[in-house]
Motif scaffolding. Sequence first.
Motif, PDB file in Angstrom:
ATOM      1  N   VAL A 198     -48.144  79.996  41.881  1.00  0.00           N
ATOM      2  CA  VAL A 198     -49.490  80.426  42.270  1.00  0.00           C
ATOM      3  C   VAL A 198     -50.065  81.364  41.226  1.00  0.00           C
ATOM      4  O   VAL A 198     -51.221  81.252  40.829  1.00  0.00           O
ATOM      5  N   ARG A 199     -49.250  82.329  40.768  1.00  0.00           N
ATOM      6  CA  ARG A 199     -49.727  83.264  39.742  1.00  0.00           C
ATOM      7  C   ARG A 199     -50.156  82.502  38.495  1.00  0.00           C
ATOM      8  O   ARG A 199     -51.188  82.799  37.892  1.00  0.00           O
ATOM      9  N   GLU A 246     -54.387  81.328  44.699  1.00  0.00           N
ATOM     10  CA  GLU A 246     -54.332  82.422  45.666  1.00  0.00           C
ATOM     11  C   GLU A 246     -53.120  83.297  45.368  1.00  0.00           C
ATOM     12  O   GLU A 246     -52.045  82.786  45.021  1.00  0.00           O
ATOM     13  N   LEU A 247     -53.307  84.607  45.510  1.00  0.00           N
ATOM     14  CA  LEU A 247     -52.229  85.574  45.297  1.00  0.00           C
ATOM     15  C   LEU A 247     -52.240  86.607  46.408  1.00  0.00           C
ATOM     16  O   LEU A 247     -53.290  86.931  46.959  1.00  0.00           O
ATOM     17  N   ASP A 248     -51.061  87.149  46.702  1.00  0.00           N
ATOM     18  CA  ASP A 248     -50.973  88.292  47.610  1.00  0.00           C
ATOM     19  C   ASP A 248     -50.249  89.446  46.937  1.00  0.00           C
ATOM     20  O   ASP A 248     -49.582  90.248  47.567  1.00  0.00           O
ATOM     21  N   GLU A 249     -50.408  89.541  45.607  1.00  0.00           N
ATOM     22  CA  GLU A 249     -49.839  90.631  44.819  1.00  0.00           C
ATOM     23  C   GLU A 249     -50.748  90.915  43.629  1.00  0.00           C
ATOM     24  O   GLU A 249     -51.598  90.098  43.277  1.00  0.00           O
ATOM     25  N   MET A 250     -50.572  92.074  43.019  1.00  0.00           N
ATOM     26  CA  MET A 250     -51.371  92.457  41.866  1.00  0.00           C
ATOM     27  C   MET A 250     -50.848  91.783  40.590  1.00  0.00           C
ATOM     28  O   MET A 250     -49.679  91.399  40.497  1.00  0.00           O
ATOM     29  N   ALA A 254     -51.819  96.256  50.578  1.00  0.00           N
ATOM     30  CA  ALA A 254     -51.819  94.793  50.596  1.00  0.00           C
ATOM     31  C   ALA A 254     -53.058  94.287  49.867  1.00  0.00           C
ATOM     32  O   ALA A 254     -54.074  94.987  49.775  1.00  0.00           O
ATOM     33  N   VAL A 255     -52.972  93.047  49.361  1.00  0.00           N
ATOM     34  CA  VAL A 255     -54.086  92.452  48.619  1.00  0.00           C
ATOM     35  C   VAL A 255     -54.120  90.957  48.880  1.00  0.00           C
ATOM     36  O   VAL A 255     -53.073  90.325  49.102  1.00  0.00           O
TER      37      VAL A 255
END
Length: 237
Positions: A6-7, A82-86, A117-118
Motif C-alpha cells: 500500500v505504501r 490508502e495508508l494508516d501510518e505516516m 492515528a491517521v
Amino acid sequence: MDNGSVRSRVDRRRAWVLAAMTALMLPMTACVETVDGTALRGHGAGLTDVAPLDESRLDSVLVGIDEINSIMGATGMEVTGELDEMSDHSADVSDPDCLGAVYGAEAPVYEGTDWTAVRDQVAREPGAGNDHWVEQAVVLYPEERNARDFLESSQAVWRDCANNALGVGDYLWELGAVEAADLMLTQVTTQEGADGWSCQHALSLVSNVTVEAWACGYDITDEAARIADAMIRNAAG
C-alpha cells in the motif's frame, strides 16, 4: 494487501503528481484561540460543535469517491492508495523545513504533536495520463488543543515557505501565497514547466482531528478547500 504494498502505491501516486507532465502566511489572529468545543466557520462549513472523535470514526471522515469526482469535475477517478501510518519524504525536498507544505501525513511534520492515528488516501484516474489527483488525510489527537497547535505551527511553516521555489525530486514547484480564513489554511503550488499543472493544499480542523487535502489538475481553484469542508461535515455527522 500488506502495508508495504500500500505504501508503495501511495508513494507512486505522489511521485506521479510531482512528475505530472512527464508521466504535493497570514496570521489567523483570534480564529485559533482556545474555546469550549469547536466553532467552525471555515470556507462555508457552517457553525458546528463537534464531540471528540476516536479512531473508529476516521474512515468515515474521508470523502467518498463519487463526491471527489464531483468536486474535481471528473468522472473516472478511483481510490488508488490508502495508508494508516505516516510516511517520510524529507529527503526528497530541497528544504526539509517546507516538507509539510507539499506532502501530507509525514512523520517529521507531525513529530511531537501527540497524534494517535491517521488515515491517508489518494485518488486519481487510472492509467498514465491523469487529469486529476487528490490526496486527503485525517489525523487524530488526544485533545482539540493538539489539533489547534498543529494548525498554528503549520500556519507559520506555510508562511515561511510561501512565494518561493522548492525542489521536489527533479522538479521545481512554486509555492504561492498562503490564505487563512477562520480555521482554514490554503495555498496553491504550481509545477514549473508543466503547462499550468498545480495543486491547492488545504488544512483545517474539527474537534480533535486535523483534515488536510490536496487537489491537483490544470484548472485548480478551491477544490482542496471544498474537500476539507466535506471532511469536516463528515466528522460532524
